[in-house]
Scaffold this motif. Structure first.
Motif, PDB file in Angstrom:
ATOM      1  N   ASN A 118       0.845  -1.196   0.000  1.00 21.89           N
ATOM      2  CA  ASN A 118       0.000   0.000   0.000  1.00 21.89           C
ATOM      3  C   ASN A 118       0.876   1.240   0.000  1.00 21.89           C
ATOM      4  OD1 ASN A 118      -2.406   1.409  -0.039  1.00 21.89           O
ATOM      5  ND2 ASN A 118      -2.665   1.405   2.181  1.00 21.89           N
ATOM      6  N   ASN A 154     -11.221  -5.016  -1.660  1.00 21.93           N
ATOM      7  CA  ASN A 154     -10.758  -5.159  -0.288  1.00 21.93           C
ATOM      8  C   ASN A 154     -11.819  -5.850   0.558  1.00 21.93           C
ATOM      9  OD1 ASN A 154      -9.638  -4.933   2.247  1.00 21.93           O
ATOM     10  ND2 ASN A 154      -9.011  -2.804   1.989  1.00 21.93           N
ATOM     11  N   GLU A 168      -9.567  -0.748  -4.746  1.00 23.12           N
ATOM     12  CA  GLU A 168      -8.392   0.017  -4.357  1.00 23.12           C
ATOM     13  C   GLU A 168      -7.268  -0.213  -5.358  1.00 23.12           C
ATOM     14  OE1 GLU A 168      -7.182  -0.573  -0.315  1.00 23.12           O
ATOM     15  OE2 GLU A 168      -9.235  -0.511   0.470  1.00 23.12           O
ATOM     16  N   ARG A 170      -3.577  -0.397  -5.797  1.00 27.28           N
ATOM     17  CA  ARG A 170      -2.492  -0.659  -4.845  1.00 27.28           C
ATOM     18  C   ARG A 170      -1.128  -0.735  -5.530  1.00 27.28           C
ATOM     19  NH1 ARG A 170      -3.148  -2.480   0.430  1.00 27.28           N
ATOM     20  NH2 ARG A 170      -5.233  -1.967   1.221  1.00 27.28           N
ATOM     21  N   ASN A 172       3.050  -1.762  -4.578  1.00 26.37           N
ATOM     22  CA  ASN A 172       4.070  -2.292  -3.674  1.00 26.37           C
ATOM     23  C   ASN A 172       5.436  -1.903  -4.217  1.00 26.37           C
ATOM     24  OD1 ASN A 172       5.745  -3.706  -1.956  1.00 26.37           O
ATOM     25  ND2 ASN A 172       4.512  -5.575  -1.994  1.00 26.37           N
TER      26      ASN A 172
END
Length: 245
Positions: A118, A154, A168, A170, A172
């Motif tokens: 996130n 989610n 969402e 996202r 990383n």
């Protein structure tokens, strides 16, 4: 030899089209367009294209060989050769074609939360076209390893409204240093979100940016191209595809 044969086939196709389509508009071989499209495999190095406005293209000639996977999104640089023909809106010459990262929506759970990440990501444009969510985004990249980009449902959060699907976007970064901003482009298949008996669904897409959390509200109308977040012409970016997956 292969290059010569491929070039010869291209020239022949152009000659055939120019001789057969006398009723078409006078399209210039020096003009080109660049659009987002979905490539439809038809066989070995054979495919058709559907633009986000529903226009269908048949590559009657091409500067390069290309074999797409099913549901592959692409940027395509093309020149129009003819008007409607054999069930397609245009016959075209493909000047260049390259893949866009195309992914499915995944469920965010306690088991995969760490791998999804996130980290901050900036959205330039976000819109729906031809059953896909298109996102032009920016992210800090340190060059350590490719970053992960995903769109998730989610399952750990409460929905904002009963008639809205919460998603969402996202990122990383895998703890890489924030040395340089890169532009990326990704498409997500929305077809699994269709609800029987309806012609559209509302999407609320949450994005954690560098300074705040934003929510983009878009409408997915089935088999229809809608730009819900902006009325401006969205530019086609030159993207670096090796920095994210």
């Amino acid at each position: 030899m292969r290059t010569f044969v491929w070039t010869l086939c291209t020239v022949i196709a152009l000659l055939l089209i120019s001789s057969c389509d006398k009723k078409d508009k006078n399209y210039s071989l020096g003009e080109f367009r660049i659009n987002i499209a979905t490539a439809i495999p038809k066989g070995e190095n054979i495919y058709s294209l559907i633009l986000d406005d529903g226009t269908t293209l048949w590559p009657a000639a091409s500067e390069r060989k290309y074999q797409p996977a099913t549901n592959q999104r692409v940027f395509v640089n093309y020149t129009i050769l003819s008007d409607a023909k054999d069930g397609y809106d245009h016959f075209v010459k493909v000047n260049d074609i390259w893949n866009i990262l195309t992914k499915d929506i995944i469920k965010l759970t306690a088991q995969n939360e760490d791998s999804i990440g996130n980290d901050p990501v900036e959205v330039n444009y976000i819109w729906v076209g031809n059953d896909y969510l298109n996102i032009d985004f920016m992210f800090n990249y340190g060059g350590v390893r490719p970053h992960a980009i995903n769109l998730v449902k989610n399952t750990l959060s409460t929905a904002t409204a009963p008639d809205v699907i919460d998603l969402e976007f996202r990122h990383n970064a895998y703890r890489s240093s924030r040395s340089k901003f890169y532009e990326g482009f990704v498409c997500f298949d929305l077809k699994p979100l269709r609800v029987a008996g309806t012609d559209s669904v509302k999407l609320a897409i949450k994005v954690k940016t560098l300074n705040e959390t934003k929510t983009y509200n878009v409408v997915y109308r089935y088999n229809s191209a809608i730009r819900s977040s902006t009325t401006e012409e969205v530019p086609i970016p030159i993207v670096a595809s090796k920095e994210y997956y």
